[in-house]
Design a protein around this motif. Structure first.
Motif: not given
Length: 516
Positions: A93-99, A112-115, A129-130, A140-152
């Protein structure tokens, strides 16, 4: 005999239910940048002819399969767009997130991280893997922050599925050249905020039969246990009676669950410097009291303590990341229920400040608990800034929908600072007026004021009423978050459906930008 057997079984089942983990989530990890040979991956894609170096590298390694799939789907990398591709080349699987084509700001990276986080919460893959080729640790820290919020997600009361694969567990890896520096930046500065958001979302999501004023206090004590620089004060009913806190007591008197005033102080700044005060409405369930709400949607009134959850979560974030400030969170906690002991429309209430108000509707209870909380924190701590947060009015939802919280302030500089913090954090606010005519709207023939009045400008009149309990010269703002505390649908990548914890990130950003 049967009852003696059933009761222990029921108790055991209940304890098993409430002790279940609140959510299943992935472990966030950082690793050196490399393009994996297989598995599930995600990447950001820029708009235009050059989608990015990571895209080009993956496409080349898969004989152009990625570019062909993107062309077939007409995916252009526009902001807030995604393309989820199963079975591309050698990848599951490949997820593409537009910026888009604009600047890659922290907000963009968090989205991006949230998506990716939202996808990761639904995926059965053991490892996701992002990929990010930038070398900046903050990015990269902001990517991780968004990912943590998004996976709630909140799974406390769900039975584990037996006929479906387990989802949302395993690793979520940020692959970046920044490596250990990014990991350190995230863990020191952003993971504490993500944990505070999770804490506040959990509080808001809990049903009213589980979360009531005393339970809110205990959850807060547990969350702050071991955090340095923190002290907690709790006022029970006798203490509030001695202080004359008729506002909060009148709201809570209809319930079997007694009200509480909770104060969490964090001292991380200069000794003796006045703190920032964040005051939250904490109605753990709101029936409307004697002025009973209609049944439609009343279940959502478990969220009426969203302001208290937000301010407590914000101070938890500040304390956990060792912010160099002094701050105090005040949670005005009560349950608004109808009973023979409940307050009535037309009652006159004397507050701790000595001022009286006439109740026009017991369903306008948030301002009633806030005024005593505001009086107390001003007398005890002499704060340099006071910001109250409340799911206060339906009128603000009519005005602003679920795009903005309403902002009211007599201080132009503070209003501008909060507006900027809202833009930076993704928790947007819109300033609304505090017109002098609102004072006439709440005149009472028998008390100092009525606690609501008129058919128009309900949000502004509520804010004006609250503001009359704030001392002149104090920098004060009121945030009406009634439209922002709960989203039925996922409106933002970093906010899955359900409780938003709106206000935690906003207040943390305000402190970072203005007071650190």
């Amino acid at each position: 005999m049967l009852q003696t057997l059933i009761r222990p079984l029921m108790l055991a089942a209940f304890l098993a239910l409430v002790s279940a983990p609140a959510d299943a989530r992935r472990e966030l990890r950082f690793d050196a940048y490399a393009v994996p040979a297989s598995g599930t991956i995600a990447l950001a894609v820029a708009e235009g002819d050059d989608p990015g170096a990571v895209f080009a590298e993956i496409d080349a390694a898969n004989a152009g399969a990625l570019r062909r799939a993107v062309a077939a789907a007409a995916f252009q990398g526009k902001p807030n767009t995604q393309l989820d591709l199963p079975g591309i080349g050698r990848y599951d699987r490949v997820l593409l997130v537009g910026i888009g084509s604009g600047p890659v700001t922290p907000r963009v990276l968090e989205d991006v991280g949230g998506a990716v986080g939202q996808m990761a919460a639904r995926s059965p893959a053991e490892r996701i893997e992002l990929l990010w080729a930038g070398t900046e640790p903050d990015a990269a820290a902001h990517l991780a922050f968004g990912a943590d919020l998004g996976q709630y997600r909140f799974d406390t009361y769900r039975m584990p599925p037996t006929d479906m694969p387990v989802t949302g567990q395993g690793d979520l890896v940020i692959r970046t050249p920044a490596g250990a520096a990014a990991a350190e930046r995230y863990r020191a500065q952003w993971q504490p905020v993500a944990e505070a958001v999770r804490f506040a979302r959990d509080l808001v999501t809990e049903p009213g039969n589980v979360l009531y004023p005393e339970a809110f206090v205990e959850r807060t004590r547990a969350a702050f246990r071991g955090v340095p620089g923190v002290s907690i004060e709790v006022l029970d009913v006798p203490a509030m009676q001695e202080l004359g806190m008729g506002g909060i007591l009148s709201v809570g008197q209809g319930s079997a669950r007694p009200p509480r005033l909770l104060l969490v102080r964090y001292d991380g700044g200069t000794r003796g410097e006045p703190p920032l005060a964040f005051v939250g409405k904490g109605i753990t369930f709101d029936t409307g009291g004697v002025s009973l709400k209609p049944n439609d949607g009343m279940w959502r009134m478990k969220t009426d303590m969203g302001g208290a959850a937000a301010v407590t979560g914000a101070v938890l974030a500040l304390a956990a990341r060792r912010a160099p400030v002094n701050a105090v969170a005040v949670a005005a906690l009560a349950e608004n229920m109808p009973s023979g002991m409940a307050a009535r429309p037309g009652d006159v209430v004397r507050t701790a400040a000595g001022r009286t108000f006439e109740i026009t509707s017991t369903d306008a209870e948030g301002r009633m608990v806030l005024v005593d909380a505001l009086w107390y924190v001003q007398r005890q701590y002499r704060p340099r800034v006071v910001i109250d947060v409340a799911t206060l009015t339906g009128a603000v939802v009519t005005a602003l929908g679920d795009d903005y919280a309403g902002l009211f302030s007599r201080d132009d500089a503070l209003a501008a600072q909060l507006t900027a913090a809202g833009e930076a954090s993704g928790e947007a606010v819109w300033r609304l007026p505090l017109h002098p005519s609102y004072a006439r709207d709440i005149q009472s023939p028998i008390a100092d004021v009525r606690h609501s009045g008129g058919r128009g400008a309900g949000a502004g009149i509520g804010a004006h009423f609250i503001g009359t309990w704030v001392d002149e010269g104090v920098s004060w703002a009121h945030l009406d978050i009634a439209g922002m505390a709960w989203f039925e649908d996922s409106i933002q990548p970093t906010v899955p459906p359900g409780a938003t914890a709106f206000g935690v990130r906003l207040l943390d950003r305000f402190v970072r930008d203005v007071h650190e």
